[in-house]
Design an enzyme around this catalytic site. Sequence first.
Site, PDB file in Angstrom:
ATOM      1  N   ASP A  41       0.822  -1.213   0.000  1.00  0.00           N
ATOM      2  CA  ASP A  41       0.000   0.000   0.000  1.00  0.00           C
ATOM      3  C   ASP A  41       0.856   1.263   0.000  1.00  0.00           C
ATOM      4  OD1 ASP A  41       1.023  -0.195   2.526  1.00  0.00           O
ATOM      5  OD2 ASP A  41      -0.854   0.336   3.553  1.00  0.00           O
ATOM      6  N   HIS A 246      25.837  12.633 -14.034  1.00  0.00           N
ATOM      7  CA  HIS A 246      24.608  12.441 -13.270  1.00  0.00           C
ATOM      8  C   HIS A 246      24.850  11.501 -12.089  1.00  0.00           C
ATOM      9  CE1 HIS A 246      22.700  13.851 -17.156  1.00  0.00           C
ATOM     10  NE2 HIS A 246      22.259  14.705 -16.251  1.00  0.00           N
ATOM     11  N   ASP A 263      25.362  19.851  -7.260  1.00  0.00           N
ATOM     12  CA  ASP A 263      24.297  20.322  -8.149  1.00  0.00           C
ATOM     13  C   ASP A 263      22.985  20.065  -7.423  1.00  0.00           C
ATOM     14  OD1 ASP A 263      22.465  20.838 -10.185  1.00  0.00           O
ATOM     15  OD2 ASP A 263      23.741  19.965 -11.743  1.00  0.00           O
ATOM     16  N   ASP A 274      17.962  25.802  -9.587  1.00  0.00           N
ATOM     17  CA  ASP A 274      18.948  24.848 -10.115  1.00  0.00           C
ATOM     18  C   ASP A 274      20.334  25.471  -9.954  1.00  0.00           C
ATOM     19  OD1 ASP A 274      20.319  22.880 -11.435  1.00  0.00           O
ATOM     20  OD2 ASP A 274      19.196  23.026 -13.311  1.00  0.00           O
ATOM     21  N   HIS A 355      28.311  18.570 -21.966  1.00  0.00           N
ATOM     22  CA  HIS A 355      26.887  18.920 -21.913  1.00  0.00           C
ATOM     23  C   HIS A 355      26.659  20.358 -22.382  1.00  0.00           C
ATOM     24  CE1 HIS A 355      27.676  21.286 -18.265  1.00  0.00           C
ATOM     25  NE2 HIS A 355      28.355  20.250 -17.797  1.00  0.00           N
ATOM     26  N   HIS A 359      19.587  25.681 -20.088  1.00  0.00           N
ATOM     27  CA  HIS A 359      18.264  25.145 -20.408  1.00  0.00           C
ATOM     28  C   HIS A 359      17.209  26.026 -19.745  1.00  0.00           C
ATOM     29  CE1 HIS A 359      17.904  23.443 -16.341  1.00  0.00           C
ATOM     30  NE2 HIS A 359      19.106  22.924 -16.489  1.00  0.00           N
ATOM     31  N   HIS A 366      13.997  21.225 -16.091  1.00  0.00           N
ATOM     32  CA  HIS A 366      14.205  21.393 -17.524  1.00  0.00           C
ATOM     33  C   HIS A 366      12.849  21.798 -18.094  1.00  0.00           C
ATOM     34  CE1 HIS A 366      17.526  18.335 -16.684  1.00  0.00           C
ATOM     35  NE2 HIS A 366      18.123  19.476 -16.951  1.00  0.00           N
ATOM     36  N   GLU A 384      25.477  27.022 -16.930  1.00  0.00           N
ATOM     37  CA  GLU A 384      26.187  25.999 -16.157  1.00  0.00           C
ATOM     38  C   GLU A 384      27.341  25.348 -16.919  1.00  0.00           C
ATOM     39  OE1 GLU A 384      23.868  22.356 -15.575  1.00  0.00           O
ATOM     40  OE2 GLU A 384      22.164  23.332 -16.555  1.00  0.00           O
ATOM     41  N   TYR A 388      35.740  19.070 -16.812  1.00  0.00           N
ATOM     42  CA  TYR A 388      35.844  17.774 -16.140  1.00  0.00           C
ATOM     43  C   TYR A 388      37.166  17.117 -16.533  1.00  0.00           C
ATOM     44  CZ  TYR A 388      30.970  19.012 -15.862  1.00  0.00           C
ATOM     45  OH  TYR A 388      29.798  19.722 -15.641  1.00  0.00           O
ATOM     46  N   ARG A 397      31.937  22.472 -11.984  1.00  0.00           N
ATOM     47  CA  ARG A 397      30.796  23.091 -12.673  1.00  0.00           C
ATOM     48  C   ARG A 397      30.276  24.212 -11.785  1.00  0.00           C
ATOM     49  NH1 ARG A 397      28.079  18.847 -13.769  1.00  0.00           N
ATOM     50  NH2 ARG A 397      26.393  18.797 -12.228  1.00  0.00           N
ATOM     51  N   GLU A 399      26.911  27.028 -11.658  1.00  0.00           N
ATOM     52  CA  GLU A 399      25.601  27.243 -12.295  1.00  0.00           C
ATOM     53  C   GLU A 399      24.771  28.262 -11.522  1.00  0.00           C
ATOM     54  OE1 GLU A 399      21.783  24.482 -13.652  1.00  0.00           O
ATOM     55  OE2 GLU A 399      23.158  23.781 -12.080  1.00  0.00           O
TER      56      GLU A 399
END
Length: 430
Positions: A41, A246, A263, A274, A355, A359, A366, A384, A388, A397, A399
């Site tokens: 449940d 990620h 992040d 973000d 990347h 965005h 996003h 951002e 790396y 990074r 942002e």
Amino acid sequence: MKYTPINPQLFIKNRAKFASKMKPNSLAVFNSNDIYPISADSTLPFEQHRDIFYLSGVDQEESILVIFPDCPIDKHKEILFLRETNEHIAVWEGEKLTKEKAFETSGIKTVYWLQDLEKVLFEIMTQCDTVYINTNEHYRANVEVETREDRFTKWLKDKYPAHTVAKSNPILQRLRSVKEPIEIDLIQQACNITEKGFKRVLGFVKPGVMEYEIEAEYIHEFIRNRSKGFAYTPIVASGNNANVLHYIENNQECKAGDLILMDVGAEYANYSSDMTRTIPVSGRFSERQKAVYNAVLRVKNEATKLLVPGTLWAEYHVEVGKIMTAELLNLGLLDKADVQNENPEWPAYKKYLMHGTSHHMGLDTHDYGILTEPMEPNMVFTVEPGIYIPDEGFGIRIEDDVVIQETGAPLNLMKNIPIEIDHIEDLMNV
């Protein structure tokens, strides 16, 4: 909901904007999300479908919104259908919207209980020619489950096969990408909560702490400031973990001399923030770390200046790539031969920045926005860039979230979040 009530004028205006884009003699239907089961449940916490929230402010499961601007009966130009509440539900599940409270929230006068849906819908479907269905056409969408919206669309098309079908999403992609002042204020509140979390973490981090302990510091500060929590799954990546774009395990020890890429962003009233910041575990950057950090910061600052009305997203990323290439040459990560011999489809700088740099952001992290159309004032974007370097054991990074202005530089909603090396080090060594 933890957030304070939102002025219903936002939702009234959003519906009017949507209605103005509809075909003559058409209606549109929007469904809330399901509550998704886990097992037995157990269920996931409810998250409202952002489209029905954008148009009504209703933040409750089993809700349906109908917009029919040309309806011959005035009270059916806007309709909310809600799950009927009662004292039993209030005791077991908590207070649900009454018809009166739904009007206060949305500005919609006509509210029916959900059991009246088929009867009322049959009446208004006989009065329209076109029905707008709500599909998910976001460029990053990859949905395998059947949503409540999907099931309703199948039922509607089967029940009323003679109606012309249109799509709501192209309208919403344009409308939602340009924010109203109230929306920008809500995003600013989310950014302010994120700022509090980051400053808390600066005083907490030291060698030996675990990544998940840092995550816990953020969630503590977010919830105590009326946020539900993270706007998206947080990344707390120390050392070489930062080179996994990620990385979400957040289960490693933070070691002396390493950097931590974080992040994270708080949500507020379903609106996202973000943020990414990279900080030294020991409270001081090494000279090499400083050089790379300041290179990323310069790229971020220069990229931000390019976010002006009329800019095309694809061209913007080409220009950011040129700025990043210059910085990578200065750092010795690229040489002139790398650039001269690069593949135009995958430029040399992509070895260190895989990347995109920006965005749309808003109700979704996003957020909606048509990338082939020029940027407009009051669109909100992230900025951002990152570098790396697995061979050196760190990634950086940085942002911020910014609002495009009619003229001049974008408004930085994160201008109060520490970003300069000296400021970060000072706060970490109080």
